[in-house]
Design a protein around this motif. Structure first.
Motif, short mmCIF file in Angstrom:
data_model
loop_
_atom_site.label_atom_id
_atom_site.label_comp_id
_atom_site.label_asym_id
_atom_site.label_seq_id
_atom_site.Cartn_x
_atom_site.Cartn_y
_atom_site.Cartn_z
N GLU A 111 0.84 -1.21 0.00
CA GLU A 111 0.00 0.00 0.00
C GLU A 111 0.87 1.25 0.00
O GLU A 111 0.56 2.24 -0.68
CB GLU A 111 -0.95 -0.03 1.19
N THR A 127 -7.64 0.94 -4.90
CA THR A 127 -9.04 0.62 -4.68
C THR A 127 -9.26 0.22 -3.23
O THR A 127 -8.55 -0.62 -2.70
CB THR A 127 -9.51 -0.54 -5.57
N ILE B 167 -6.83 -8.74 8.33
CA ILE B 167 -7.16 -7.61 7.47
C ILE B 167 -7.86 -6.51 8.27
O ILE B 167 -7.55 -5.33 8.15
CB ILE B 167 -8.04 -8.08 6.28
N PHE B 170 -5.37 -5.13 11.37
CA PHE B 170 -4.20 -4.34 10.96
C PHE B 170 -4.54 -3.35 9.85
O PHE B 170 -3.67 -2.84 9.16
CB PHE B 170 -3.05 -5.27 10.56
N ARG B 171 -5.84 -3.11 9.67
CA ARG B 171 -6.32 -2.09 8.74
C ARG B 171 -5.68 -2.16 7.36
O ARG B 171 -5.10 -1.19 6.87
CB ARG B 171 -6.09 -0.69 9.32
N ILE B 172 -5.79 -3.31 6.72
CA ILE B 172 -5.34 -3.43 5.34
C ILE B 172 -6.53 -3.04 4.48
O ILE B 172 -7.58 -3.65 4.57
CB ILE B 172 -4.87 -4.87 5.04
N ARG B 173 -6.38 -1.98 3.67
CA ARG B 173 -7.56 -1.38 3.07
C ARG B 173 -7.72 -1.62 1.57
O ARG B 173 -8.81 -1.58 1.05
CB ARG B 173 -7.57 0.13 3.33
N SER B 174 -6.61 -1.82 0.86
CA SER B 174 -6.76 -1.92 -0.60
C SER B 174 -6.81 -3.36 -1.05
O SER B 174 -6.28 -4.26 -0.38
CB SER B 174 -5.59 -1.22 -1.28
#
Lengths: 136, 229
Positions: A111, A127, B167, B170-174
């Motif tokens: 990211e 996205t 997810i 650990f705030r995986i967003r994409s």
């Protein structure tokens, strides 16, 4: 006959494996021969030297049954059954902890790289996935 | 005689696998994953009938020999997804290289720290690489390939079962972060989980898995050299 085509194409894949193995030994590469074969095939596919039709059915067949080919190697665990008891169980803890760390670091590194690139050259947008249930 | 024995073990192997995958298709539970249940059944049968692993491998070796072309066949999905690879090359390469190094070093250091022998430490090194390749890396480095394939499975299950919690926590967003994270940490099992997060995350995950196998076979020997020199 599809089955004959599949067998012939698996034979082609086997030839790539042998070629990779030969190159690996010839050049003393630290990489396994099968990976050399994979790269060789990938490059020849990219340059259209090998048409994808030549390996498509064989590859799809092998990939569909992939886990079956691991069973003999994995069954060797019968000689190491002590990892499922006592101190061996700590290994499972290590594996879980290290895998969680791997996933988190990989995802955040990915990211970070994507955002930096998007910021500087405004290319492919990042996205964002909505959390499950948040749309309900 | 040996040929008959070998053919018998091959048939047993194939039969058990096909039955277990039917069972999995029916119930779709992660614990029923054929790689797990079929191996378990084979081990129980061998132990029950007092057949040694070496005897079983007279036939097992025939199947083992197909692992080479199986690795080569990974070129096909990589070729099919080449556009995903080119468009996201820095993220995929950067993510997998960083992730692999963190994964290899953290696993090995924890194993050394808890006093495990060199055999175990080398066998844990390729745990986040898909089995067919991990087995070869492990035996090249002096690890044990069957320990490695069990470790690979545990790494896979961590992502497949724990993925959604990781997810969130650990705030995986994409989608690309989720896909490359799952593919790098948990190879094929992680990629199967990535299906639930959309098309982009699956394709990223499968590409990351293959790139991991290639990169891992290059950095693996370097990492083991750093640890033991």
């Amino acid at each position: 006959m599809k089955i004959i085509r599949i067998i012939a194409q698996v034979a082609v894949l086997y030839i790539f494996f042998l070629a990779g193995d030969y190159l690996q030994k010839l050049m003393h590469l630290p990489v396994p021969g099968s990976i050399v074969g994979l790269l060789l095939l990938f490059i020849l596919l990219l340059f259209k030297i090998v048409p994808v039709k030549l390996i498509e059915d064989g590859s799809l067949f092998i990939l569909a049954y992939l886990p079956m080919f691991f069973i003999p190697a994995t069954a060797g665990i019968m000689n190491h059954l002590d990892i499922f008891s006592g101190r061996g169980l700590m290994m499972i803890g290590i594996l879980v902890a290290s895998s969680v760390l791997t996933m988190v670091v990989t995802a955040h590194a990915t990211e970070w790289i994507t955002v930096r690139r998007t910021g500087s050259r405004s290319r492919s947008k990042i996205t964002v996935v909505r959390e499950k249930g948040s749309e309900a | 005689m040996n040929i008959l024995l070998a053919a018998g073990f091959v048939l047993m192997n194939v039969g058990i696998y096909l039955f277990m995958s039917m069972l999995y298709k029916r119930f779709r539970l992660p614990v029923l994953l054929p790689a797990l249940t079929a191996t378990f059944t084979v081990v129980v049968l061998l132990l029950g009938f007092n057949i040694s692993y070496d005897t079983y491998m007279i036939g097992g070796e025939w199947i083992n020999r197909l692992l080479g072309p199986a690795v080569v066949s990974l070129a096909y999905p990589l070729y099919k997804q080449r556009h995903v690879l080119w468009q996201n090359l820095p993220a995929i390469l950067g993510g997998t290289v960083i992730g692999l190094l963190v994964g290899m070093f953290s696993g090995m250091l924890m194993a050394v720290g808890l006093g495990f022998s060199k055999l175990y430490v080398l066998s844990i090194l390729p745990k986040s690489i898909t089995t067919a390749v991990a087995i070869q890396i492990s035996s090249n480095l002096g690890g044990d390939s069957s320990l490695t394939s069990v470790f690979v499975m545990i790494a896979g299950f961590t992502g497949a079962i724990g993925g959604p919690y990781i997810i969130k926590l650990f705030r995986i967003r994409s989608e690309s972060g989720i896909g490359i994270g799952l593919g790098t940490a948990s190879h094929a099992l992680g990629t199967a989980k990535a299906l639930e997060y959309g098309e982009q995350s699956v394709s990223m995950s499968s590409v990351a898995m293959t790139v991991c196998a290639i990169v891992g076979s290059i950095v693996g020997p370097i990492v083991s050299w750093i640890m033991y020199h």
